[in-house]
Design a protein around this motif. Sequence first.
Motif, PDB file in Angstrom:
ATOM      1  N   GLU A  12       1.149   5.408  -2.210  1.00 48.98           N
ATOM      2  CA  GLU A  12      -0.316   5.359  -2.231  1.00 48.98           C
ATOM      3  C   GLU A  12      -0.855   6.698  -1.745  1.00 48.98           C
ATOM      4  OE1 GLU A  12      -2.300   2.940  -3.184  1.00 48.98           O
ATOM      5  OE2 GLU A  12      -0.716   1.483  -3.609  1.00 48.98           O
ATOM      6  N   ILE A  15      -3.065   6.555   1.480  1.00 53.34           N
ATOM      7  CA  ILE A  15      -2.351   6.261   2.727  1.00 53.34           C
ATOM      8  C   ILE A  15      -1.557   7.498   3.157  1.00 53.34           C
ATOM      9  CG2 ILE A  15      -0.546   4.836   3.769  1.00 53.34           C
ATOM     10  CD1 ILE A  15      -1.454   2.560   1.995  1.00 53.34           C
ATOM     11  N   MET A  56       7.687  -0.758  -0.294  1.00 55.36           N
ATOM     12  CA  MET A  56       7.381  -0.951  -1.718  1.00 55.36           C
ATOM     13  C   MET A  56       7.206   0.403  -2.395  1.00 55.36           C
ATOM     14  SD  MET A  56       6.643  -3.938  -3.320  1.00 55.36           S
ATOM     15  CE  MET A  56       6.012  -5.591  -3.107  1.00 55.36           C
ATOM     16  N   ALA A  89       4.419  -4.652   4.344  1.00 52.85           N
ATOM     17  CA  ALA A  89       3.375  -5.668   4.509  1.00 52.85           C
ATOM     18  C   ALA A  89       4.071  -6.898   5.091  1.00 52.85           C
ATOM     19  CB  ALA A  89       2.737  -5.994   3.173  1.00 52.85           C
ATOM     20  N   ASN A  91       3.802 -10.217   5.260  1.00 52.46           N
ATOM     21  CA  ASN A  91       4.238 -11.388   4.486  1.00 52.46           C
ATOM     22  C   ASN A  91       4.722 -11.021   3.092  1.00 52.46           C
ATOM     23  OD1 ASN A  91       1.679 -10.653   4.111  1.00 52.46           O
ATOM     24  ND2 ASN A  91       0.784 -12.684   4.299  1.00 52.46           N
ATOM     25  N   LEU A  92       5.288  -9.851   3.000  1.00 48.59           N
ATOM     26  CA  LEU A  92       5.862  -9.417   1.745  1.00 48.59           C
ATOM     27  C   LEU A  92       6.969 -10.374   1.334  1.00 48.59           C
ATOM     28  CD1 LEU A  92       4.963  -6.892   0.372  1.00 48.59           C
ATOM     29  CD2 LEU A  92       7.099  -5.827   1.050  1.00 48.59           C
ATOM     30  N   SER A  93       7.782 -10.716   2.313  1.00 48.27           N
ATOM     31  CA  SER A  93       8.839 -11.672   2.041  1.00 48.27           C
ATOM     32  C   SER A  93       8.503 -12.948   2.788  1.00 48.27           C
ATOM     33  CB  SER A  93      10.169 -11.122   2.523  1.00 48.27           C
ATOM     34  OG  SER A  93      11.079 -12.168   2.651  1.00 48.27           O
ATOM     35  N   PRO A  94       8.238 -14.039   2.055  1.00 52.63           N
ATOM     36  CA  PRO A  94       7.854 -15.275   2.726  1.00 52.63           C
ATOM     37  C   PRO A  94       9.059 -15.922   3.411  1.00 52.63           C
ATOM     38  CG  PRO A  94       7.907 -15.576   0.344  1.00 52.63           C
ATOM     39  CD  PRO A  94       8.282 -14.165   0.603  1.00 52.63           C
ATOM     40  N   LYS A 114       1.860  -3.233   7.636  1.00 51.02           N
ATOM     41  CA  LYS A 114       0.565  -2.889   7.036  1.00 51.02           C
ATOM     42  C   LYS A 114      -0.390  -4.049   7.230  1.00 51.02           C
ATOM     43  CE  LYS A 114       1.743   0.168   3.188  1.00 51.02           C
ATOM     44  NZ  LYS A 114       1.842   0.219   1.731  1.00 51.02           N
ATOM     45  N   PRO A 115      -1.691  -3.863   7.419  1.00 47.31           N
ATOM     46  CA  PRO A 115      -2.293  -2.553   7.654  1.00 47.31           C
ATOM     47  C   PRO A 115      -2.059  -2.110   9.102  1.00 47.31           C
ATOM     48  CG  PRO A 115      -3.984  -4.272   7.498  1.00 47.31           C
ATOM     49  CD  PRO A 115      -2.662  -4.943   7.388  1.00 47.31           C
TER      50      PRO A 115
ATOM     51  N   SER B 219       3.967 -12.129  -2.390  1.00 46.17           N
ATOM     52  CA  SER B 219       4.401 -10.837  -1.886  1.00 46.17           C
ATOM     53  C   SER B 219       3.738  -9.693  -2.652  1.00 46.17           C
ATOM     54  CB  SER B 219       5.926 -10.730  -1.910  1.00 46.17           C
ATOM     55  OG  SER B 219       6.359 -10.368  -3.181  1.00 46.17           O
ATOM     56  N   THR B 220       3.616  -9.883  -3.996  1.00 46.23           N
ATOM     57  CA  THR B 220       2.982  -8.820  -4.767  1.00 46.23           C
ATOM     58  C   THR B 220       1.509  -8.691  -4.420  1.00 46.23           C
ATOM     59  OG1 THR B 220       4.453  -9.527  -6.516  1.00 46.23           O
ATOM     60  CG2 THR B 220       2.837  -7.878  -7.087  1.00 46.23           C
ATOM     61  N   SER B 222       0.004  -9.599  -1.674  1.00 38.93           N
ATOM     62  CA  SER B 222      -0.250  -9.077  -0.334  1.00 38.93           C
ATOM     63  C   SER B 222      -0.047  -7.569  -0.317  1.00 38.93           C
ATOM     64  CB  SER B 222       0.619  -9.777   0.711  1.00 38.93           C
ATOM     65  OG  SER B 222       1.961  -9.494   0.475  1.00 38.93           O
ATOM     66  N   HIS B 223       0.916  -7.088  -1.092  1.00 38.16           N
ATOM     67  CA  HIS B 223       1.095  -5.635  -1.162  1.00 38.16           C
ATOM     68  C   HIS B 223      -0.106  -4.981  -1.821  1.00 38.16           C
ATOM     69  CE1 HIS B 223       2.589  -1.879  -3.075  1.00 38.16           C
ATOM     70  NE2 HIS B 223       3.024  -1.698  -1.846  1.00 38.16           N
ATOM     71  N   LYS B 226      -3.011  -5.144   0.593  1.00 41.96           N
ATOM     72  CA  LYS B 226      -2.857  -4.438   1.866  1.00 41.96           C
ATOM     73  C   LYS B 226      -2.868  -2.926   1.705  1.00 41.96           C
ATOM     74  CE  LYS B 226      -1.101  -7.907   4.894  1.00 41.96           C
ATOM     75  NZ  LYS B 226      -0.062  -8.345   5.792  1.00 41.96           N
ATOM     76  N   SER B 227      -2.445  -2.442   0.551  1.00 43.24           N
ATOM     77  CA  SER B 227      -2.422  -0.992   0.374  1.00 43.24           C
ATOM     78  C   SER B 227      -3.816  -0.377   0.474  1.00 43.24           C
ATOM     79  CB  SER B 227      -1.733  -0.619  -0.933  1.00 43.24           C
ATOM     80  OG  SER B 227      -0.375  -0.951  -0.812  1.00 43.24           O
TER      81      SER B 227
END
Lengths: 130, 580
Positions: A12, A15, A56, A89, A91-94, A114-115, B219-220, B222-223, B226-227
């Motif tokens: 990003e 960022i 990511m 992030a 909760n990227l992986s639940p 993040k954030p 997950s997608t 939230s990414h 969040k970015s």
Amino acid sequence: MSGKTVLVVDDEPDILETTKMVLERSGYEVVTATNGFEALGAARICKPDLILLDVMLPGENGYRVSHALREDEALGVYERPNRIILVTARNLSPDPEREQLFQDFAKPDRVIYKPFDLDDLVSQVGELIG
Amino acid sequence: MKPPEDNLRLEHPAVSAPRLLDRSFILLRFTLIIATCYLLIAEYGARSVPLALVAMMIVVLVSNLGALAIPAAQLRAPWFIAATIVGDTVWITIALIATGRFTSEFFYLYFFVIFLAGVGENLRLIALGVTVVCVAYVVLVARTGGLDEVVNTQTLIRVPFLFSVAIFYGYLVDRLRKERHQLSQEQAVVEGLERNRRALAEANEELRRLSDVKSKFVSTVSHELKSPLTAIKNAVSLIEPGADGKSNEKLLEMIRRNADRLNIIIADLLDMSKAESGSLTIAADTLDLRPFLSQVMEPFETQAEGAGIGISIEIKSPESLPSVLADANRIEQVVANLLSNALKATPKGGSITLAVEDGGADWITIRVTDDGVGLSAEDQTKVFEPFFQAENTLEGKPAGTGLGLTICRDLIRGHGSELRLESELGVGSSFSFSLPVQSDRARETIAFENQVRTTFRAHPYFAILIVDGSLGTSSQPAGPTLDAARDRLAKILPRELDVLCEQPAHGRIIIVMLSTPLGGGWVVKRKLASAFAPESARDKASRWGSFKVLGPAGFPDDGEHGSILIDRATELGEQLEERS
């Protein structure tokens, strides 16, 4: 404090830019990369004191980049172990177990979510490389 | 990990072994044999029974004794019961005829009793019937021969003989009927359990798949959310009150840009959620393409100019471009999305064309072509999947959610067409879709298309789609595409249909066209409807709550639609194949 180099990896641009700004204000030299391959190359050439690694990323993800860096360390590519902070992030992986598995694989020194708070980021970087 | 079926396998209650038709009927048969022996002795006198008859009675007696040794399971076999009835009828008839002085009334009464026993619904009725017959026989004898005949030995033997024959066969038939009934009930219970188990296993598999999709989605998303949020947060904390305006201005611009991005992502997510639930409606109305497209193009012209990219509209279709039937807002969304993608993929000096072409009978095709980076064959197959983002866009990180093309495809399908892509890596990409020329039939088509979409989405487990068969069967000759469609559908159907009728299960979709080789779509529909006819209303709610039969509705017979039908049918057919 001055003279230390930080490699910031994030896809990003905004960022990347704000992180760079805040680290430079704190007196670090900042190198940036926007994907996994760039990050590995930059790490070998610049030998940064710390790597701030987003998870990511396009292509190779942050876990794999971190894993590759650790493997290179084991092969003696680096004189000293890299300091790695993974940025993800939350909760990227639940699935927390899987998340733990990935982190064991990547072996980062720290993980921030993040954030994140820029002041907190600076203080964490400070704790690791002074 | 255990496969899902293991958790769901039900223990069927042991089917109780039928004990009803046991050896008791062999014991009962002894009374029949004894009654016949009495009859013979009464007719001939104890000492003058012919040897052949004596031998026959001994064979029958011995065979009945032997039958006692046969295992109970074999006594229940239909062949054994049939052999018993035929054999018994033969030897009893021989015995009756051999008596010689056998009266014709008695002969008819005897067969009437056999008939009564054979068709009698239950033992009580048979007993009542045979009592009436015996009384009638006694009355008959009394009227012709007087009371002396009634009390003579022959009559006293014949009446109980008739009675025991009737009761014996009545008993046999009654038991057989009851047993068959019980067996079929037990079988129905077992089949019901098995059916439910299979439905549960399939539903479980579906839930597991949905759960995976949901995890990936969360997950997608939230990414994606969040970015920009992180960028905003960072920028805010970097703003220094009272510092020089230039750096702050840059940060404020960054905040605005990321807030816009958040806004787009949220709008896309809302559209996506509407599309998923089937409530993304198409309000089709007459649309004049010429002014509409120039208006949509306007903001992109300035953007392209700034980026050094040539952009133009080309109207290749007939001079008088007819009005089309479309939802202006939705088509604007699609065209804007395609143009924005094209801009992202095209380098400086490249060009983008928005073309309007003749799309075959009653269709107008809109095409967005760029000579940018193009898509690899692998990416081309994934480009319509939610959250897919090609990695070789020029800016490195593509801005957006990766939902745009998924939503666009849904919107175009809502217009009865398909979003198509032709692309080559390094050469460029071309996205196109068609819109129907304004007509009553087009209006019907769009309404039908939306009905189908809504039904599939609202009933994800089960839908049956019946497509109007007037295509190709009317005076209009069917195009080659439709012939191919019918051929493929026929291949999907006959096998699948029988399997489906036998083991109805969730998660299946069937397309039935009227006038299939199966004898017409409506026959198929009736067959399906009776196969799925629930035993009770409550069953219906639990088992076929998501069952739906659609159509028929106007489905235009032209190449454009035929090919979509083939694609859709093939897609569904492949899904069916995978599942089975």
